[in-house]
Design an enzyme around this catalytic site. Structure first.
Site, PDB file in Angstrom:
ATOM      1  N   GLU A 299       0.805  -1.452   0.037  1.00 38.89           N
ATOM      2  CA  GLU A 299       0.057  -0.011  -0.262  1.00 38.89           C
ATOM      3  C   GLU A 299       0.802   1.232   0.198  1.00 38.89           C
ATOM      4  O   GLU A 299       0.657   2.120  -0.758  1.00 38.89           O
ATOM      5  CB  GLU A 299      -0.858  -0.031   1.092  1.00 38.89           C
ATOM      6  CG  GLU A 299      -1.554   1.109   1.247  1.00 38.89           C
ATOM      7  CD  GLU A 299      -2.898   1.219   0.456  1.00 38.89           C
ATOM      8  OE1 GLU A 299      -3.791   0.329   0.366  1.00 38.89           O
ATOM      9  OE2 GLU A 299      -2.807   2.135  -0.484  1.00 38.89           O
ATOM     10  N   ASP A 303       1.012   3.985  -3.029  1.00 40.43           N
ATOM     11  CA  ASP A 303       0.748   5.524  -2.785  1.00 40.43           C
ATOM     12  C   ASP A 303       1.810   6.280  -3.331  1.00 40.43           C
ATOM     13  O   ASP A 303       1.692   7.481  -3.821  1.00 40.43           O
ATOM     14  CB  ASP A 303       0.342   5.623  -1.319  1.00 40.43           C
ATOM     15  CG  ASP A 303      -0.855   4.950  -0.851  1.00 40.43           C
ATOM     16  OD1 ASP A 303      -1.560   4.285  -1.738  1.00 40.43           O
ATOM     17  OD2 ASP A 303      -1.157   4.943   0.152  1.00 40.43           O
ATOM     18  N   SER A 517      -7.515   2.065  -3.408  1.00 37.99           N
ATOM     19  CA  SER A 517      -6.112   2.706  -2.713  1.00 37.99           C
ATOM     20  C   SER A 517      -5.293   2.942  -4.068  1.00 37.99           C
ATOM     21  O   SER A 517      -4.123   3.915  -3.684  1.00 37.99           O
ATOM     22  CB  SER A 517      -5.741   1.878  -1.892  1.00 37.99           C
ATOM     23  OG  SER A 517      -5.391   0.634  -2.697  1.00 37.99           O
ATOM     24  N   ASP A 559     -17.386  12.154 -17.134  1.00 34.04           N
ATOM     25  CA  ASP A 559     -18.461  11.249 -16.720  1.00 34.04           C
ATOM     26  C   ASP A 559     -18.124   9.959 -17.221  1.00 34.04           C
ATOM     27  O   ASP A 559     -17.985   9.480 -18.357  1.00 34.04           O
ATOM     28  CB  ASP A 559     -19.818  11.684 -17.518  1.00 34.04           C
ATOM     29  CG  ASP A 559     -20.766  11.326 -16.476  1.00 34.04           C
ATOM     30  OD1 ASP A 559     -20.826  10.682 -15.607  1.00 34.04           O
ATOM     31  OD2 ASP A 559     -21.933  11.563 -16.882  1.00 34.04           O
ATOM     32  N   ASP A 580     -23.116   9.113  -9.827  1.00 33.03           N
ATOM     33  CA  ASP A 580     -23.855   7.950  -9.502  1.00 33.03           C
ATOM     34  C   ASP A 580     -22.985   7.377  -8.483  1.00 33.03           C
ATOM     35  O   ASP A 580     -21.779   7.907  -8.029  1.00 33.03           O
ATOM     36  CB  ASP A 580     -23.725   7.127 -10.688  1.00 33.03           C
ATOM     37  CG  ASP A 580     -22.454   6.907 -11.300  1.00 33.03           C
ATOM     38  OD1 ASP A 580     -21.470   6.412 -10.657  1.00 33.03           O
ATOM     39  OD2 ASP A 580     -22.170   7.514 -12.286  1.00 33.03           O
TER      40      ASP A 580
END
Ligand SMILES: *[C@@H]1O[C@H](CO)[C@@H](O)[C@H](O)[C@H]1NC(C)=O
Ligand SMILES: *[C@@H]1O[C@H](CO)[C@@H](O)[C@H](O)[C@H]1NC(C)=O
Ligand SMILES: *[C@@H]1O[C@H](CO)[C@@H](O)[C@H](O)[C@H]1NC(C)=O
Ligand SMILES: *[C@@H]1O[C@H](CO)[C@@H](O)[C@H](O)[C@H]1NC(C)=O
Ligand SMILES: *[C@@H]1O[C@H](CO)[C@@H](O)[C@H](O)[C@H]1NC(C)=O
Ligand SMILES: *[C@@H]1O[C@H](CO)[C@@H](O)[C@H](O)[C@H]1NC(C)=O
Ligand SMILES: *[C@@H]1O[C@H](CO)[C@@H](O)[C@H](O)[C@H]1NC(C)=O
Ligand SMILES: *[C@@H]1O[C@H](CO)[C@@H](O)[C@H](O)[C@H]1NC(C)=O
Ligand SMILES: *[C@@H]1O[C@H](CO)[C@@H](O)[C@H](O)[C@H]1NC(C)=O
Length: 598
Positions: A299, A303, A517, A559, A580
């Protein structure tokens, strides 16, 4: 750990202190919860186990802070961009002096003195370290060791606690008591290099053209790189500054270490001009920085590599916050601390100049966080937003469900005592003062199947969603998922970005990784570039983004109108034209957004 207070007033006089010999005090229940389904009681907590108790004092002026936050974040308001100073924010988050003294007297009556506690910058939190035995007396409760049925983690918690009658009005909450949340890294799957298919080469082949007319390398349809994201999100050729004061922050928790050797190998492969550059490491509450390669975190590597790779040479900071160690019943773990977001918030809110953009890829089911705690953590994000910080959170990897990868155990039951089936939104994504980032896949972009989305059961629909969310709900066939979600809740996510097959270097191997993530640091990278453009033009940073995104910003988002986010035995919601609960308003078009915000 820093003592955040220079407040030395001694409230307790000798007289009251002496009089504080055990006297019967009548307690009344402050909070009672039903333990989440995944936790079972293992036994009494050892009486000498040390708890780091965090006491939240009421913030009587927080509505004024919220009002100020909306004004300085609304691009049509005259206060837009006039962010508050640290002192102004601290004042609006401060408790009433009567609450400060009432709590102090109560603590003193148990022998806990000012010198034994630490306070947050706004004095809205007090922290003390006390043994279970004393906490049980003070809170008229019994602590147990609770075990998680799936992974064997253990925590010391209770399902209810009480306070003396005269303290009730002066305390919002005390944790760890009823809080069972564990903040998970929101990564999905790691695909090792041995399983990565050879990239099909497309000799002289045509580029992919997106619906908005952007051209992207065909390889980006199956492997995401820095270059792919810059092409797809229309930022190719934009150069950020190393010296205009812009900064980007990434938070790390749970012993996730960002490895610098991995970062260099990643830069060599994907961002050669950034080679030899690195980020600033900041330890919060004793968070560690292991550079032992076999302790590198997937992780943390994801990142740092993508967010810093997208924004180089913007200075980057990686915050490593300790906390939430699983309590091992038979080991001599010294503390059993709470979830660490509020520890991190205490730290960052005490800083004079936090980074203008911050991304976090950790979260948990909203229902595992007590409402009182969720509100306070969310207020902390509002405090940070009011100071001009844009805060991104991953929306979650469970679609409308709880993220349990095994559908047979993906229960989606409420833990409010009713045990009914319900969609499970994630927190902090459900906090209206953060920008929640969902996920997409492929080009043209479609919603990724695990994109966390839905509606908060805690936070009502914020004003900036007043037209976007009803537009979505009104178009749903009548009765769709009735009772499974809260149609009046804050809709999640706000925006989205690619979330699958990111090529990173992890423990010196090239692997693919995915999850929201990946999308949060990606979206944050482009926000940081926008802040870079603003600062270079002498403008204030963007701060809290949502009021901008739902109005002027719309024209700078792509979109996403296909795909859905299954969970809880349903097909979830559909991505549609407009907002949405799968991909929010869509993915960034940096070039267009830059024109909008300059
Ligand atoms: C909730 O209901 C489900 C299905 O009926 C059951 O399997 C589960 O044990 C219940 N959980 C609790 C805590 O009652
Ligand atoms: C990208 O990949 C998806 C899934 O494999 C495929 O449906 C789509 O056609 C591809 N896009 C292009 C432009 O080839
Ligand atoms: C992701 O990468 C894997 C491994 O290279 C590949 O098999 C798969 O098709 C890719 N998925 C998508 C959605 O492009
Ligand atoms: C960004 O930097 C590169 C390399 O120095 C240069 O070629 C390019 O023209 C710059 N782009 C802009 C928009 O200034
Ligand atoms: C990185 O450092 C190495 C060794 O000092 C040097 O050879 C190389 O040119 C540097 N690369 C960059 C992009 O600065
Ligand atoms: C690196 O970490 C691994 C796994 O935690 C450990 O076994 C090893 O001893 C460590 N190496 C060094 C040099 O500390
Ligand atoms: C749902 O029902 C209401 C009234 O019962 C009606 O006004 C509305 O048009 C219906 N919506 C759809 C999408 O059918
Ligand atoms: C999603 O779209 C499918 C196909 O058009 C439709 O059958 C389904 O009812 C939609 N689901 C929701 C929740 O809108
Ligand atoms: C990309 O950004 C430029 C501004 O840098 C803008 O003029 C252009 O319309 C954008 N292209 C697309 C296809 O969105």
């Amino acid at each position: 750990m820093k003592l955040l207070s220079s407040w030395l007033t001694v409230i307790v006089t000798l007289g009251t202190y002496v009089a504080a010999v055990p006297q019967p005090v009548s307690h009344r229940v402050k909070e009672r919860v039903v333990a989440p389904n995944d936790w079972v009681k293992l036994g009494r907590a050892p009486s000498d186990h040390v708890l780091e108790l965090r006491i939240g004092l009421p913030q009587p002026d927080i509505h004024l802070l919220e009002k100020a936050l909306y004004e300085v974040s609304d691009p049509y308001h005259e206060r837009y961009g006039s962010h508050l100073s640290k002192e102004e924010v601290d004042e609006l988050a401060a408790p009433h002096p009567e609450s400060l003294s009432a709590v102090e007297e109560w603590l003193a009556s148990h022998g806990i003195l000012e010198s034994d506690f630490t306070r947050s910058s706004a004095k809205d939190w007090v922290k003390i370290r006390i043994p279970v035995e004393l906490a049980e007396t003070m809170l008229d409760t019994t602590y147990h060791v609770w075990g998680h049925i799936h992974d064997g983690d253990a925590v010391v918690r209770t399902t209810s606690y009480s306070l003396p009658e005269h303290i009730h009005g002066h305390v919002d909450l005390i944790q760890p008591t009823t809080m069972f949340a564990r903040f998970k890294g929101l990564k999905s799957t790691l695909i090792w290099s041995s399983d990565i298919q050879e990239e099909i080469s497309y000799p002289g082949s045509s580029l992919i053209t997106t619906p908005s007319g952007i051209q992207v390398d065909p390889s980006c349809n199956s492997t995401i790189t820095i270059s792919c994201l810059k092409q797809l999100y229309n930022a190719t050729g934009y150069n950020s500054s190393a010296t205009n004061g812009n900064m980007l922050g990434i938070t790390g928790y749970l012993g996730q270490y960002a490895n610098i050797m991995d970062l260099q190998s990643f830069y060599a492969a994907q961002r050669p001009d950034a080679l030899n550059s690195t980020f600033k490491f900041v330890s919060v509450m004793g968070g560690l920085n292991s550079q032992n390669l076999s302790e590198a975190g997937d992780e943390a590597d994801l990142d740092t590599q993508f967010a810093f790779g997208l924004t180089y040479p913007t200075p980057g900071t990686f915050y490593s916050t300790a906390g939430s160690p699983p309590y091992i019943p038979d080991a001599d773990t010294p503390t059993d601390s709470n979830e660490p977001y509020v520890d991190w918030l205490d730290y960052i809110l005490s800083q004079p100049s936090p980074p203008q953009t911050i991304t976090t890829s950790y979260g948990d089911d909203e229902q595992t966080v007590p409402l009182s705690y969720a509100i306070r953590a969310c207020n902390g994000f509002a405090q940070l937003g009011a100071r001009g910080v844009s805060i991104m959170f991953s929306s979650g990897d469970g679609g409308v469900g709880d993220g349990d990868p095994d559908p047979t155990t993906q229960t989606c039951f409420t833990n409010d005592g009713r045990n009914v089936t319900r969609f499970i939104p994630g927190f902090p994504a459900s906090c209206p003062y953060v920008t929640a980032v969902g996920g997409t896949v492929n080009i043209p972009e479609t919603a990724v199947w695990f994109s966390g989305g839905g509606f908060s059961n805690y936070f009502p629909r914020p004003p900036y969603q007043e037209s976007a969310v009803p537009a979505y709900l009104n178009a749903l066939p009548n009765g769709t998922y009735a009772g499974l979600y809260n149609p009046y809740g804050r809709g999640i996510p706000d925006v989205s970005a690619q979330a699958w097959n990111f090529s990173i270097v992890y423990q010196q191997q090239t692997v693919k990784i995915g999850g929201t993530s990946a999308s949060s640091p990606t979206f944050a990278g482009f926000v940081s570039l926008l802040n870079d453009a603003r600062l270079s033009s002498g403008l204030p940073p963007l701060g809290f983004l949502n009021p901008l995104l739902y109005t002027k910003g719309l024209a700078g988002l792509n979109d996403v109108t296909s795909g859905n986010n299954p969970g809880c035995g349903t097909e979830g919601f559909n991505a549609t034209i407009g907002w949405d609960p799968v991909t929010g308003l869509g993915t960034p078009d940096f070039g267009k957004l830059k024109a909008i915000v300059l």
